[in-house]
Scaffold this motif. Structure first.
Motif, PDB file in Angstrom:
ATOM      1  N   ALA A  89       1.017  -1.447   0.047  1.00 23.79           N
ATOM      2  CA  ALA A  89       0.351   0.404  -0.069  1.00 23.79           C
ATOM      3  C   ALA A  89       0.425   1.262  -0.455  1.00 23.79           C
ATOM      4  O   ALA A  89       2.083   1.078   0.474  1.00 23.79           O
ATOM      5  N   LEU A  90       0.769   2.213  -0.772  1.00 23.02           N
ATOM      6  CA  LEU A  90       0.367   3.567  -0.267  1.00 23.02           C
ATOM      7  C   LEU A  90       1.274   3.642   0.899  1.00 23.02           C
ATOM      8  O   LEU A  90       0.512   4.089   1.873  1.00 23.02           O
ATOM      9  N   GLU A  91       1.977   4.991   1.320  1.00 22.21           N
ATOM     10  CA  GLU A  91       2.484   4.916   2.994  1.00 22.21           C
ATOM     11  C   GLU A  91       1.774   6.400   3.480  1.00 22.21           C
ATOM     12  O   GLU A  91       1.088   7.054   2.809  1.00 22.21           O
ATOM     13  N   SER A  92       1.435   5.715   4.231  1.00 21.27           N
ATOM     14  CA  SER A  92       0.564   7.050   5.251  1.00 21.27           C
ATOM     15  C   SER A  92       0.916   7.934   6.184  1.00 21.27           C
ATOM     16  O   SER A  92       1.750   7.103   6.967  1.00 21.27           O
ATOM     17  N   PHE A  93       0.526   9.375   6.322  1.00 22.31           N
ATOM     18  CA  PHE A  93       1.235  10.105   7.436  1.00 22.31           C
ATOM     19  C   PHE A  93      -0.226  10.487   7.933  1.00 22.31           C
ATOM     20  O   PHE A  93      -0.530  10.420   7.743  1.00 22.31           O
ATOM     21  N   PRO A  94       0.431  10.588   9.222  1.00 20.47           N
ATOM     22  CA  PRO A  94      -0.379  11.198  10.397  1.00 20.47           C
ATOM     23  C   PRO A  94      -0.916  12.412  10.373  1.00 20.47           C
ATOM     24  O   PRO A  94       0.050  13.361   9.613  1.00 20.47           O
ATOM     25  N   VAL A  95      -2.369  13.297   9.859  1.00 18.13           N
ATOM     26  CA  VAL A  95      -2.422  14.083  10.096  1.00 18.13           C
ATOM     27  C   VAL A  95      -3.345  14.760  11.219  1.00 18.13           C
ATOM     28  O   VAL A  95      -4.258  13.815  11.613  1.00 18.13           O
ATOM     29  N   SER A  96      -2.778  16.024  11.193  1.00 16.13           N
ATOM     30  CA  SER A  96      -3.965  16.333  12.731  1.00 16.13           C
ATOM     31  C   SER A  96      -4.712  17.752  12.222  1.00 16.13           C
ATOM     32  O   SER A  96      -3.371  19.032  11.157  1.00 16.13           O
ATOM     33  N   LEU A  97      -5.333  18.474  12.947  1.00  9.00           N
ATOM     34  CA  LEU A  97      -6.200  20.343  12.425  1.00  9.00           C
ATOM     35  C   LEU A  97      -5.533  21.254  13.240  1.00  9.00           C
ATOM     36  O   LEU A  97      -5.145  20.503  14.296  1.00  9.00           O
ATOM     37  N   GLU A  98      -5.058  21.891  12.989  1.00  8.35           N
ATOM     38  CA  GLU A  98      -4.812  23.381  14.033  1.00  8.35           C
ATOM     39  C   GLU A  98      -5.372  24.684  13.001  1.00  8.35           C
ATOM     40  O   GLU A  98      -4.057  25.382  11.980  1.00  8.35           O
ATOM     41  N   GLY A  99      -6.673  25.154  13.640  1.00  9.70           N
ATOM     42  CA  GLY A  99      -7.404  25.871  12.793  1.00  9.70           C
ATOM     43  C   GLY A  99      -7.376  25.882  11.458  1.00  9.70           C
ATOM     44  O   GLY A  99      -7.955  24.838  11.263  1.00  9.70           O
ATOM     45  N   ASP A 100      -7.238  26.212  11.085  1.00  7.79           N
ATOM     46  CA  ASP A 100      -7.447  26.428   9.423  1.00  7.79           C
ATOM     47  C   ASP A 100      -6.271  26.009   8.496  1.00  7.79           C
ATOM     48  O   ASP A 100      -5.956  26.069   6.971  1.00  7.79           O
ATOM     49  N   GLN A 101      -5.221  25.047   9.251  1.00  2.55           N
ATOM     50  CA  GLN A 101      -3.928  24.148   8.502  1.00  2.55           C
ATOM     51  C   GLN A 101      -4.584  22.633   8.728  1.00  2.55           C
ATOM     52  O   GLN A 101      -4.557  22.351   9.884  1.00  2.55           O
ATOM     53  N   VAL A 102      -3.467  22.022   7.955  1.00  2.08           N
ATOM     54  CA  VAL A 102      -3.661  20.624   7.733  1.00  2.08           C
ATOM     55  C   VAL A 102      -2.314  20.592   8.200  1.00  2.08           C
ATOM     56  O   VAL A 102      -1.579  20.873   8.030  1.00  2.08           O
TER      57      VAL A 102
END
Lengths: 364, 143
Positions: B127-140
């Protein structure tokens, strides 16, 4: 292993014969002196320029918007980038010094005379080609210094009657130094001029080997000889083998010059790279007291001495033409400097004039 | 006379060895700077990158460079983000987003990946490597 490799090459290429003819059985005059090593010094320094130039090309971006930044990155971020760049930039100045010494020694010993006219002329063109390489390379960092020094240098061509303005526009690729100038100077500096230089160095070395090394005009053994009207390769029976005897001396002087270059690079790079070289080019702000490189100061000041730039340019043209055609003008067979008082006087006055006008140009 | 010649030869040999030695040392000393000059600069492993939320539309994909390699940010549903490596695990081509099928297609050998990065078809071995994502205000924040 060594012998087997030689045997392998010898059967196919006759390598032993080539090595003998060009190294161990290539005999130089008994009284050959240290000034004859300058050709080898120049070959070594030019090779260093070639290697450092290719390395700089890896990171340099030939675009006015990015050129200065890319040089800053080379200097500050790339490991040892400062060393590669300084070796290249300071090395070009050391090359000009070695070239001047080489030409002055050839002039002093009268080695340019018949039958070595082609050697002299190809060397003279090589000298000019090197200066153009310096000029074109000077613009590439796109600093205030490079931008305005190039503006001043290209402006000088405007003094040529009738075609002057067109010539300036053609050199710059427009009315002002700009994107087009950087593009054409870059192409000239990394491709056209080096290719011409390599070809001409090849021809120069061919001339040196074909006609034979000239005997230094010193010592009791030396007597001027009449030059034949047919081709004669000058032999030096009983002379010094090029290898290992003279090659060691070549290496020693090359080491001396590399030591000088290292000293300048590590302790005094600022001698050739003034502070305005560290500011990005600003086409709307001319820095005060902009001056060309030290080897162009004589030309810069000559243009100012004469009442019109055209006369200054014409004077430069006359001097350079006389120098280029010297072997055809100075046809006497005498090569001993102290038996040529007129030549020696002109020679010494010429050097003094060059130094004096350059110093004047620096402080004017 | 022969003593002088022998002495000259000895001096020449000595100078030759000396210069050869200096040359070898210099060659060694300069090989390292040239290697370092040419060596690629280290990428910051484990670094983070911030992208504006509006750079990727719902159902769309935004390609960007992460740790020196191509990566892609998806927004399958409003406010839901996925970050994946955009490098195909087969032979290293960069995958492209097929919006109407909501899957990735590798243009080199037709490998297909889901929007979560799993292999749907074709030769990719993983599979394609997955990266952690978090949200901060209007930014990813990816990584």
């Amino acid at each position: 292993m060594h012998k087997r490799l030689l045997d392998f090459l010898d059967v196919r290429l006759g390598i032993r014969d080539i090595l003998e003819q060009n190294l161990t059985k290539y005999l130089l005059p008994k009284n050959v002196n240290i000034w004859y090593t300058l050709g080898a010094v120049l070959l070594a320094l030019l090779s260093l320029q070639f290697v450092t130039g290719v390395l700089l090309l890896v990171y340099y971006v030939p675009n006015p918007a990015e050129a200065f930044k890319s040089v800053e990155i080379i200097m500050n971020d790339i490991p040892y980038g400062w060393l590669i760049r300084y070796l290249h930039a300071v090395g070009s100045n050391v090359i000009v010094i070695a070239l001047l010494l080489h030409m002055l020694s050839v002039l002093f010993m009268g080695s340019y005379k018949k039958p070595r006219e082609f050697t002299w002329i190809s060397g003279f063109v090589l000298f000019n080609l090197t200066l153009v390489l310096c000029l074109t390379g000077y613009l590439l960092p796109w600093s205030q210094l490079s931008f305005w020094a190039t503006t001043v240098a290209t402006e000088a061509a405007g003094a040529v009657p009738l075609i002057g303005d067109g010539l300036v526009r053609f050199m710059r690729g427009g009315a002002m130094v700009g994107d087009a100038t950087l593009g054409r100077f870059f192409a000239l500096h990394v491709m056209v001029l080096p290719a011409g230089l390599v070809a001409l160095v090849g021809f120069h070395l061919f001339c040196v080997r074909r006609i034979g090394i000239s005997k230094p005009p010193f010592g009791e053994d030396y007597a001027p000889t009449e030059v034949a009207d047919e081709f004669v390769h000058e032999e030096h029976p009983g002379g010094i083998p090029f290898f290992p005897n003279y090659a060691i001396k070549d290496l020693a002087v090359i080491s001396l010059f590399l030591g000088l270059l290292a000293l300048l690079v590590f302790f005094a790079p600022g001698l050739f790279i003034p502070p305005s070289a560290f500011e990005p080019a600003d086409p709307f702000t001319t820095p005060a007291h902009i001056k060309p490189e030290w080897y162009f100061l004589w030309a810069y000041q000559t243009l100012k001495i004469f009442p019109s730039e055209f006369l200054g340019l014409a004077a430069q043209g006359v001097v350079m033409t006389l120098l280029a055609l010297l072997p055809f003008l100075d046809r006497g067979k005498e090569r001993r400097p102290f038996k040529r008082p007129l030549f020696l006087t002109c020679y010494l006055l010429g050097i003094l004039l060059f130094v004096a006008i350059s110093i004047w140009g620096h402080y004017s | 006379m022969s003593e002088i010649l022998e002495s000259n030869q000895q001096r020449r040999t000595f100078l030759g060895i000396l210069l050869g030695g200096v040359g070898l040392v210099l060659a060694g000393v300069f090989t390292w700077p040239i290697f370092r000059f040419l060596a690629p600069q280290a990428e910051t492993e484990g670094g983070q990158i911030r992208l504006a939320k509006n750079e990727v539309s719902v159902g769309g994909a935004h390609f960007f460079s992460f740790q020196g390699l191509p990566a892609v940010l998806l927004q399958p549903q409003a406010g839901d983000y996925i970050a994946l490596s955009a490098v195909c695990t087969h032979l290293g081509c960069v995958v492209k987003w097929v919006a109407d099928k909501r899957e990735f297609l590798c243009p080199c050998h037709a490998g297909q990946f889901s929007m979560e990065g799993t292999v749907l078809a074709g030769p990719p071995p993983a599979a394609l490597e997955s990266f952690p994502v978090s949200l901060e205000g209007d930014q990813v924040v990816v990584g």
